[in-house]
Design a protein around this motif. Structure first.
Motif, PDB file in Angstrom:
ATOM      1  N   LYS A 154       0.836  -1.202   0.000  1.00 34.76           N
ATOM      2  CA  LYS A 154       0.000   0.000   0.000  1.00 34.76           C
ATOM      3  C   LYS A 154       0.873   1.256   0.000  1.00 34.76           C
ATOM      4  N   GLU A 186      -4.019   4.416   6.487  1.00 34.25           N
ATOM      5  CA  GLU A 186      -4.697   5.460   7.265  1.00 34.25           C
ATOM      6  C   GLU A 186      -4.346   5.362   8.747  1.00 34.25           C
ATOM      7  N   ASN A 198     -15.748   7.392  -3.138  1.00 30.11           N
ATOM      8  CA  ASN A 198     -14.990   6.464  -2.299  1.00 30.11           C
ATOM      9  C   ASN A 198     -13.479   6.668  -2.415  1.00 30.11           C
ATOM     10  N   HIS A 199     -13.079   7.926  -2.431  1.00 34.38           N
ATOM     11  CA  HIS A 199     -11.642   8.167  -2.580  1.00 34.38           C
ATOM     12  C   HIS A 199     -10.835   7.788  -1.327  1.00 34.38           C
ATOM     13  N   ARG A 200      -9.716   7.135  -1.563  1.00 37.43           N
ATOM     14  CA  ARG A 200      -8.742   6.897  -0.493  1.00 37.43           C
ATOM     15  C   ARG A 200      -7.373   7.286  -1.028  1.00 37.43           C
ATOM     16  N   GLU A 242      -4.387   5.691  -4.034  1.00 36.85           N
ATOM     17  CA  GLU A 242      -5.057   4.898  -5.062  1.00 36.85           C
ATOM     18  C   GLU A 242      -5.249   5.722  -6.326  1.00 36.85           C
ATOM     19  N   HIS A 298     -11.640  15.076   0.716  1.00 34.41           N
ATOM     20  CA  HIS A 298     -10.245  15.447   0.990  1.00 34.41           C
ATOM     21  C   HIS A 298      -9.867  16.868   0.590  1.00 34.41           C
TER      22      HIS A 298
END
Lengths: 419, 293
Positions: free
Chosen positions: A328, A332, B193-195, B198, B207
């Protein structure tokens, strides 16, 4: 005699005192400040990731990495992937490299009576900017490193592009800086043998020898480096005796009466930071040899900085091999920053040397922020009985022009100093 | 021999970020054939800073980088005095970057009345009004090198650039940063669904991404010729706007779950209707990973 020193990412005033035709004392004054530490106070901690790169236009990325690491040190159980660590280290390496090209071709060459080589500075530094932009979106002034990792996701194609930028930069080094296969340069352990090569670096080193400048720029022969990573070691070197067990807790900042810059000392002594310091602590054979022969002079200082270009390119190539793309990029943090009251610090190696950030957070807001920049280390001083590193290096010289060369051999950065 | 335009690059309260961004201009050789700096913070010039402040040297364009305050000096002379002296003799003034245009980050430096040349954030200033016709602003923290250089070429060509209310050339600032972002589809279909870390997802919802309401060409001309912040996954911080820097930059301010700042020109009611319809789409490829699956 007061001289305004320009084009050091801003200006500084050097007040030279002469005694019997030799420089007896140099007072260094920075005339302004931008109060970034005050700007940060009361802001959301993560906003520091956007504000701090703006400390400096040329090494803003080091400030980003220092910021993210200082914030991360405030957490007790934060996880970072190896991938994120490697990517951060790569982009920081690229920033160091672009700085060194600019310093050598824009700042140093003219001081030796050569024409400023703008294109030789910008071409390779642009390639390094592209390399950073693959990960960070842009350079300068990205905020791509965040608490928990990096925001980008990297594919094989990105790695291929990156390798092309690096190969092109290496080609530039081999065709211009030191005209030989980089393996020869990197394995060379004899500073004098380097003088037989062709290229812009050997030209300058030969000129130093020919014009009898070898004794110039010597200071305390005392070096320090805090920002350890997979390439740089942490430690100090005193007349080539190296100790690795040092702590940031012994670093002290103090006000200077005549200047907006603050003094920085370690256990009340002034130390030199930067590529020469890193190479001494790392025991890089070529630089150790230059130091053995010519001490902490401009010869060793210039060689160490330019040599770092090749070393960091080589090391970055190895680092890429360790990248595991399945990991990753970002993990988080388990606690939201707004619930965090804590303090922390970081030390990273910026182009010009050790950069330290200290932060205090209360419920996710910045209560206090302190930045100690590399130029502060090298330009500390102010008193006749306790010279700073660069002050000492200028004492005994007979003309202001040579003093400027010695001064700029530290790759002085005014904007960082007067953050 | 063709005449080079003479340019003075003056740094006020700055970080030199615009200077180094400019050094990334890829066709530097050509640029230096057409322009010469009577002074530049990094590039060698015929004159020293002391010459610049003590004499009046002929010059065609004045570039100002950094926030401006009377109290801030270069070579012992107030930058405002330097600006006033040269503004009289130049054809054009260009405020380079957000600090010189709106005050930017260094508006908070603590110097007396710090601002941009004509604006204190959004507010137009009464001072230097006589220079309004001469000024072009290229905002950005830093400015994109192509935006700066091509604006200078437009001046050289005497091309009539259409400017927006903040004196910015519309050719670059009529776009939003959102325009051309590779994450656009996630925005359009309201897949929120942003993280971080990615390739997928839009950063507008959570964000703090300001791209839909920030004027700039970041996703049209790309940075360093390869990328943009939002493509890489860094939220747009709105650095070309008078409001830069807002507070709490990595999160989206919302009222009743609706982002407070909507795309330029979009009303709240229309946005809600549109969002409702968009959300009704269930687009499989946007719910999945782009590459892995």
């Amino acid at each position: 005699m007061i001289k305004l020193i320009e084009k050091i990412e801003g200006e500084a005033k050097l007040n030279f005192n002469f005694k019997e035709g030799k420089i007896d004392f140099v007072d260094i004054e920075f005339m302004s400040t931008r109060n970034i530490e005050n700007i940060l106070r009361g802001k959301n901690a993560f906003d520091a990731l956007v504000i701090n790169p703006r400390v400096c236009g040329i090494c803003g990325h080091a400030h980003l990495i220092a910021t993210v690491q200082a914030l991360e040190s405030c957490y007790s159980n934060l996880k970072l992937s190896n991938k994120a660590k490697i990517i951060r280290e790569l982009t920081l390496n690229f920033e160091l490299i672009q700085n060194h090209f600019k310093w050598f071709y824009l700042t140093m060459l003219p001081l030796f009576g050569h024409k400023q080589e703008i294109l030789k500075a910008t071409y390779p530094s642009q390639l390094m900017g592209k390399a950073i932009a693959i990960f960070g979106g842009q350079y300068p002034h990205t905020s791509y490193a965040v608490v928990g990792g990096v925001v980008c996701e990297i594919t094989e194609i990105d790695i291929i592009k990156l390798q092309h930028y690096m190969a092109e930069t290496l080609k530039f080094v081999e065709e211009n800086l030191v005209k030989t296969k980089s393996e020869n340069f990197l394995t060379c352990e004899d500073a004098d043998a380097l003088l037989d090569y062709e290229g812009d670096l050997p030209d300058i080193l030969r000129q130093i020898k020919k014009e009898n400048l070898l004794e110039y720029g010597k200071s305390y022969d005392r070096f320090i480096s805090f920002g350890h990573n997979s390439y740089f070691k942490k430690g100090k070197s005193l007349k080539a005796k190296i100790t690795h067990n040092i702590s940031v807790l012994h670093v002290k900042e103090s006000e200077m009466p005549s200047s907006f810059a603050k003094n920085v000392s370690f256990k009340d002594k002034y130390y030199e930071v930067g590529p020469l310091a890193r190479a001494m602590v790392n025991k890089t054979p070529l630089i150790a040899d230059a130091h053995k022969k010519y001490g902490d002079s401009i010869f060793s200082r210039i060689l160490a900085r330019v040599c770092e270009i090749s070393q960091l390119l080589q090391h970055s190539k190895e680092l890429i091999k360790d990248l595991d793309l399945s990991e990753k990029s970002y993990i988080e943090p388990s606690i939201d920053i707004s619930k965090l009251s804590s303090s922390g610090y970081s030390a990273v190696e910026a182009a010009r040397g050790t950069l330290i950030h200290k932060v205090e957070i209360e419920n996710g807001m910045i209560k206090n922020y302190e930045i100690i920049t590399p130029t502060q280390w090298n330009l500390s001083g102010g008193t006749k009985d306790k010279h700073g590193v660069s002050q000492k290096a200028m004492i005994g010289l007979s003309d202001v022009k040579t003093a400027e060369l010695v001064f700029k051999s530290f790759d002085v950065c005014s904007v960082c100093t007067t953050h | 021999m063709k005449k080079k335009m003479r340019v003075l690059w003056l740094s006020a309260i700055a970080c030199n970020g615009n200077t180094h961004s400019f050094l990334n201009y890829p066709y530097m050789e050509q640029f230096l054939d057409d322009f010469e700096f009577i002074y530049h913070p990094v590039i060698d010039s015929e004159y020293s800073l002391e010459d610049i402040v003590s004499k009046e040297i002929t010059c065609d364009i004045l570039l100002i980088e950094g926030a401006i305050s009377k109290e801030f000096k270069r070579a012992d002379v107030s930058v405002v005095d330097i600006i006033e002296k040269y503004s009289k003799i130049v054809q054009k003034i260009v405020t380079v970057g957000t600090c010189a245009t709106f005050g930017g980050i260094f508006r908070e430096s603590g110097y007396e009345e710090t601002s941009g040349l004509h604006f204190d954030k959004e507010e137009p200033l009464k001072t230097h009004k006589d220079l309004l016709d001469k000024t072009i602003s290229v905002s950005g923290c830093p400015v994109h090198p192509e935006v700066l250089v091509n604006t200078l070429y437009a001046i050289k060509k005497s091309a009539a650039l259409k400017l927006d209310n903040f004196l910015r050339p519309k050719e670059f600032y009529a776009y939003t940063v959102h325009n051309g972002c590779t994450r656009n589809e996630y925005f359009e279909y309201k897949v929120d669904n942003h993280r971080f870390g990615e390739l997928e997802g839009c950063m507008f919802y959570d964000h703090g991404c300001q791209a839909p309401f920030t004027h700039g060409s970041c996703n049209k001309i790309l940075w360093n010729e390869v990328n943009s912040k939002t493509r890489a996954g860094v939220p747009c911080m709105g650095c070309t706007e008078p409001t830069f820097p807002r507070q709490n930059l990595f999160s989206t301010k919302k009222n009743m779950a609706i982002p407070e700042n909507l795309p330029v020109g979009v009303g709240k009611r229309v946005y809600l209707t549109l969002a409702g319809i968009s959300k009704a789409f269930k687009i499989d490829r946007l719910e999945k990973k782009l590459i892995d699956d």
